[in-house]
Scaffold this active site. Structure first.
Site, PDB file in Angstrom:
ATOM      1  N   HIS A 272      -8.482  -1.221  -0.295  1.00 49.80           N
ATOM      2  CA  HIS A 272      -7.435  -2.236  -0.513  1.00 49.80           C
ATOM      3  C   HIS A 272      -8.167  -3.314  -1.165  1.00 49.80           C
ATOM      4  O   HIS A 272      -9.237  -3.779  -0.905  1.00 49.80           O
ATOM      5  CB  HIS A 272      -6.571  -2.906   0.523  1.00 49.80           C
ATOM      6  CG  HIS A 272      -5.802  -1.964   1.475  1.00 49.80           C
ATOM      7  ND1 HIS A 272      -4.565  -1.614   1.485  1.00 49.80           N
ATOM      8  CD2 HIS A 272      -6.528  -1.076   2.495  1.00 49.80           C
ATOM      9  CE1 HIS A 272      -4.428  -0.669   2.600  1.00 49.80           C
ATOM     10  NE2 HIS A 272      -5.741  -0.403   2.997  1.00 49.80           N
TER      11      HIS A 272
ATOM     12  N   CYS B 116       0.879  -1.374   0.118  1.00 44.97           N
ATOM     13  CA  CYS B 116       0.010   0.074   0.101  1.00 44.97           C
ATOM     14  C   CYS B 116       0.805   1.270  -0.063  1.00 44.97           C
ATOM     15  O   CYS B 116       0.634   2.160  -0.643  1.00 44.97           O
ATOM     16  CB  CYS B 116      -0.743  -0.062   1.052  1.00 44.97           C
ATOM     17  SG  CYS B 116      -1.362  -1.451   1.940  1.00 44.97           S
TER      18      CYS B 116
ATOM     19  N   ASP C 260      -2.361  -7.511  -5.845  1.00 46.32           N
ATOM     20  CA  ASP C 260      -2.892  -6.664  -5.037  1.00 46.32           C
ATOM     21  C   ASP C 260      -3.369  -5.468  -5.875  1.00 46.32           C
ATOM     22  O   ASP C 260      -2.967  -5.149  -7.145  1.00 46.32           O
ATOM     23  CB  ASP C 260      -1.630  -6.160  -4.172  1.00 46.32           C
ATOM     24  CG  ASP C 260      -2.317  -5.418  -2.743  1.00 46.32           C
ATOM     25  OD1 ASP C 260      -3.243  -5.227  -2.499  1.00 46.32           O
ATOM     26  OD2 ASP C 260      -1.213  -4.885  -2.150  1.00 46.32           O
TER      27      ASP C 260
ATOM     28  N   HIS D 268      -4.970  -0.903  -5.354  1.00 52.40           N
ATOM     29  CA  HIS D 268      -5.685  -0.185  -4.498  1.00 52.40           C
ATOM     30  C   HIS D 268      -6.229   0.919  -5.324  1.00 52.40           C
ATOM     31  O   HIS D 268      -6.097   1.331  -6.468  1.00 52.40           O
ATOM     32  CB  HIS D 268      -4.413   0.770  -3.684  1.00 52.40           C
ATOM     33  CG  HIS D 268      -3.760  -0.042  -2.695  1.00 52.40           C
ATOM     34  ND1 HIS D 268      -2.538  -0.623  -3.232  1.00 52.40           N
ATOM     35  CD2 HIS D 268      -4.013  -0.565  -1.401  1.00 52.40           C
ATOM     36  CE1 HIS D 268      -2.325  -1.559  -1.920  1.00 52.40           C
ATOM     37  NE2 HIS D 268      -3.118  -1.426  -1.205  1.00 52.40           N
TER      38      HIS D 268
ATOM     39  N   ARG E 114       6.198 -11.481   5.542  1.00 49.12           N
ATOM     40  CA  ARG E 114       5.606 -11.257   6.867  1.00 49.12           C
ATOM     41  C   ARG E 114       6.095 -12.233   7.804  1.00 49.12           C
ATOM     42  O   ARG E 114       6.254 -13.511   7.318  1.00 49.12           O
ATOM     43  CB  ARG E 114       4.167 -11.337   6.750  1.00 49.12           C
ATOM     44  CG  ARG E 114       3.475 -10.048   5.854  1.00 49.12           C
ATOM     45  CD  ARG E 114       1.934 -10.208   5.950  1.00 49.12           C
ATOM     46  NE  ARG E 114       1.509  -9.175   5.149  1.00 49.12           N
ATOM     47  CZ  ARG E 114       0.367  -9.190   4.622  1.00 49.12           C
ATOM     48  NH1 ARG E 114      -0.681 -10.046   5.091  1.00 49.12           N
ATOM     49  NH2 ARG E 114      -0.114  -8.315   3.723  1.00 49.12           N
TER      50      ARG E 114
ATOM     51  N   LYS F  71     -14.969  -4.319   5.756  1.00 44.57           N
ATOM     52  CA  LYS F  71     -14.311  -5.146   4.577  1.00 44.57           C
ATOM     53  C   LYS F  71     -15.344  -6.246   4.359  1.00 44.57           C
ATOM     54  O   LYS F  71     -16.281  -6.465   5.077  1.00 44.57           O
ATOM     55  CB  LYS F  71     -13.078  -5.848   4.987  1.00 44.57           C
ATOM     56  CG  LYS F  71     -13.009  -6.952   5.908  1.00 44.57           C
ATOM     57  CD  LYS F  71     -11.658  -7.414   6.176  1.00 44.57           C
ATOM     58  CE  LYS F  71     -11.641  -8.403   7.372  1.00 44.57           C
ATOM     59  NZ  LYS F  71     -10.682  -8.957   7.368  1.00 44.57           N
TER      60      LYS F  71
ATOM     61  N   GLN G 285       1.080 -11.226  -3.621  1.00 42.26           N
ATOM     62  CA  GLN G 285      -0.299 -10.702  -3.553  1.00 42.26           C
ATOM     63  C   GLN G 285      -0.869 -10.284  -4.929  1.00 42.26           C
ATOM     64  O   GLN G 285       0.027  -9.445  -5.569  1.00 42.26           O
ATOM     65  CB  GLN G 285      -0.793  -9.629  -2.496  1.00 42.26           C
ATOM     66  CG  GLN G 285      -0.700 -10.022  -1.119  1.00 42.26           C
ATOM     67  CD  GLN G 285      -0.815  -8.611  -0.138  1.00 42.26           C
ATOM     68  OE1 GLN G 285      -0.194  -7.596  -0.367  1.00 42.26           O
ATOM     69  NE2 GLN G 285      -1.676  -8.862   0.514  1.00 42.26           N
TER      70      GLN G 285
HETATM   71 ZN   LIG Z   1      -3.159  -2.423   0.712  1.00 43.55          ZN
END
Ligand SMILES: [Zn+2]
Ligand SMILES: [Zn+2]
Length: 596
Positions: free
Chosen positions: A471, A293, A342, A344, A322, A425, A340
């Site tokens: 996200h 992010c 991912d 945004h 992580r 979410k 990911q």
């Molecule tokens: Zn994010």
């Protein structure tokens, strides 16, 4: 939601049956080992366990003996009696049971319940007694052992477990068992377990040469082998094309970033325990990224945006790191480095409901391509005490999420107060043929990062305003998703994803040349195809191709060679028979388009 489910389970007959059967099992074990100590034995999902401290290690044959004794106890038609005791009385009853004495202390001084879970208030001390067996227990139980159907019961396995999960305390022996209402339910359960074992992605990953992890590289760090990498590439390629066709822009960002960045984002405050130690570069601290992010935010911030630029959808197959304890690492499902899919989304307030609809439908569209049909969603809403952000924004966002779920026709549960502190979410889970739920997509609002990074756009009236930030990850992590795919298909990937789509199998050496020609022709048409040139018997070659879960086996012999034909066999064992090579090409093409 998890809580809600547990409440219902705790009220169920199955829960009482499992709890009662755990007591009966403990009685049987104590009969076999009079000097043995019994500790705790709760019902769990699909069964129960009990932990013992015994004079010797259990062996699988013991389970047969224990089951035999259990049947005898069940046949005694014993009533389960509940009694309330003082701590002193309880200590007397369990005077030779050290673990129970420790639990009684916990109950008396108000610290822990009989399973060792922390308690907020001092409970009543109760025991349940049937026949000559007594256990420290708050129940509930069935009324009588006769309610336990011995044909619906089975002891499953023996495992080690530390007392209270603490590696500095004694190592105990745990027996897992299961009990259902009927023998048929037990049989179905055993089938599901067997099937789950066959589909285990760690086992298939090895058998099909898809991926590996090794101690030399480090736990939770995945090596993708050519076949696994090809499947992943095909999955990613499809998804990336769909992203481009659906208004996303791709970006790339580095794997490390300065501590400044993670301070501004707040990760060093609320997420550091999941991050690895800093790297020193010229006296400055850098961190491996646990999330993408902040980088996407910096790309947004690099320019002044007008309301006309929004929505902006920045996507990246971003690899993050992580911290996970070595004890929880699990195949592809729990790893330390993963990628990911991912993105945004940055949008105007009045674009937000549409944007949510759009992203939810996009999730479903992508997942259906992978054959997934059965979904269940979870909506997590605000916890007033532990959240930041404007109340109206929370409200609007939650309404948008709920409306999108309704419009998409998804069944969902509401996890009241279950949202992260920064926004509500949706989690989307897929249900597989064995009834297992797999977490895949997440659509997560963030009211925190736009503030921290002071994200703005110039509104129509010329004033600066704050965009909504969302996200979202569709497949979640590629590692995890590949693990799910392997289990979902049991390794038999659909033709469009199969690393080898067809194996050409010559019957004898004199058919090799024609086999080569078939391979070349199929390759030139874009198929992934191999030739089994070994001088094995045809049946052995077919079996090996089946074990590799290759969709099509093309057997070629004299007749096929003369007529430019192939004899088609499927991995399922079906045998569609002899056809012209061009007819096979048409058939395979059609199946690829259908996503078979
Ligand atoms: Zn994010
Ligand atoms: Zn109990």
């Amino acid at each position: 939601m998890v809580e809600k489910k547990q409440e219902i389970y705790e009220d169920s007959l199955l829960y009482r049956l499992r709890h009662s059967t755990a007591h009966v099992m403990a009685q049987a074990v104590v009969e076999m080992f009079p000097e043995g100590k019994y500790t705790i034995g709760p019902p769990i999902e699909d069964g129960f366990y009990y932990d013992f401290d015994l004079p010797r290690s259990l062996i699988p044959e013991d389970l047969i003996e224990i089951e035999k004794r259990m049947r005898k106890i069940i046949a005694g038609n014993y009533i389960f009696h509940r009694e309330v005791l003082s701590a002193q009385e309880a200590r007397k009853i369990f005077q030779n049971q050290d673990y129970k004495l420790e639990l009684i202390d916990g109950l008396e001084y108000g610290g822990f319940d009989e399973y060792g879970n922390p308690l907020t208030e001092k409970p009543e001390i109760t025991i349940y007694r049937h026949d000559n067996f007594m256990d420290l227990c708050r129940g509930p139980h069935v009324e009588n052992t006769s309610q336990i159907n011995p044909d619906a019961m089975k002891l499953i396995s023996i495992a080690g477990a530390y007392w209270r999960g603490d590696e500095n305390r004694s190592m105990l022996q745990r027996i897992y068992g299961t009990i259902w209402e009927t023998a048929e339910e037990l049989e179905q359960y055993m089938w599901r377990m067997e099937e789950a074992k066959k589909r285990d992605h760690r086992r298939l990953g090895k058998d099909l040469e898809l991926f590996s992890t090794t101690p030399e590289v480090g736990g939770g760090l995945v090596l993708w082998h050519p076949k696994g990498a090809l499947i992943r590439h095909l999955a990613e390629e499809y998804c990336k094309d769909e992203h481009l066709a659906n208004g996303y822009d791709f970006v790339y960002s580095p794997h490390i970033g300065k501590s400044e960045l993670w301070k501004t984002s707040g990760h060093l405050t609320w997420y550091q325990e999941n991050m690895y130690a800093p790297i020193d570069i010229e006296g400055e601290e850098y961190f491996l990224k646990p999330m993408n992010c902040p980088f996407h935010i910096m790309i947004y911030k690099n320019q002044i945006h007008s309301y006309r630029d929004l929505p902006m959808r920045l996507a990246e197959w971003g690899t993050v790191y992580r911290f996970e304890r070595s004890g929880v690492l699990h195949g592809l499902m729990r790893v330390r480095g993963f990628t990911q899919d991912d993105a945004h989304l940055f949008c105007l307030p009045d674009q937000m409901p549409d944007e949510i609809d759009r992203v939810l439908n996009f999730c479903l569209h992508i997942l259906k391509k992978f054959g997934m049909q059965d979904f269940h969603a979870y909506l997590s809403t605000r916890d007033l005490e532990k959240s930041t952000g404007d109340a109206q924004m929370w409200e609007d966002a939650t309404i948008a999420l709920q409306a999108a779920l309704n419009r998409a026709g998804l069944t969902y549960d509401v996890d009241e107060g279950g949202a992260a502190f920064y926004g509500p979410k949706i989690d989307l889970k897929m249900i597989d043929a064995l009834g297992r739920e797999w977490q895949l997509s997440t659509i997560q609002f963030d009211f925190n990062l736009p503030e921290r990074f002071d994200l703005t756009y110039i509104a129509e009236d010329g004033r600066q305003a704050r965009p909504y930030m969302i996200h979202r990850a569709l497949l979640g992590s590629m590692e995890r998703f590949m693990g799910v795919l392997i289990e979902y298909y049991g390794g038999a990937f659909p033709v469009w994803l199969a690393p080898v789509q067809a194996m050409v199998i010559p019957i004898a050496d004199r058919h090799l040349e024609y086999g080569h020609a078939v391979v070349e022709q199929l390759k030139s048409q874009g198929f992934r195809v191999e030739l089994d040139e070994r001088s094995e018997r045809m049946n052995a070659k077919i079996r090996d191709a089946q074990l590799q879960k290759i969709p099509y086996m093309l057997v070629v012999g004299d007749r096929e060679m003369e007529q430019e034909q192939v004899a088609l066999r499927l991995r399922s064992g079906e045998n569609p028979g002899v056809m012209h090579l061009s007819d096979f090409i048409d058939l395979a093409r059609a199946e690829i388009i259908q996503g078979k």
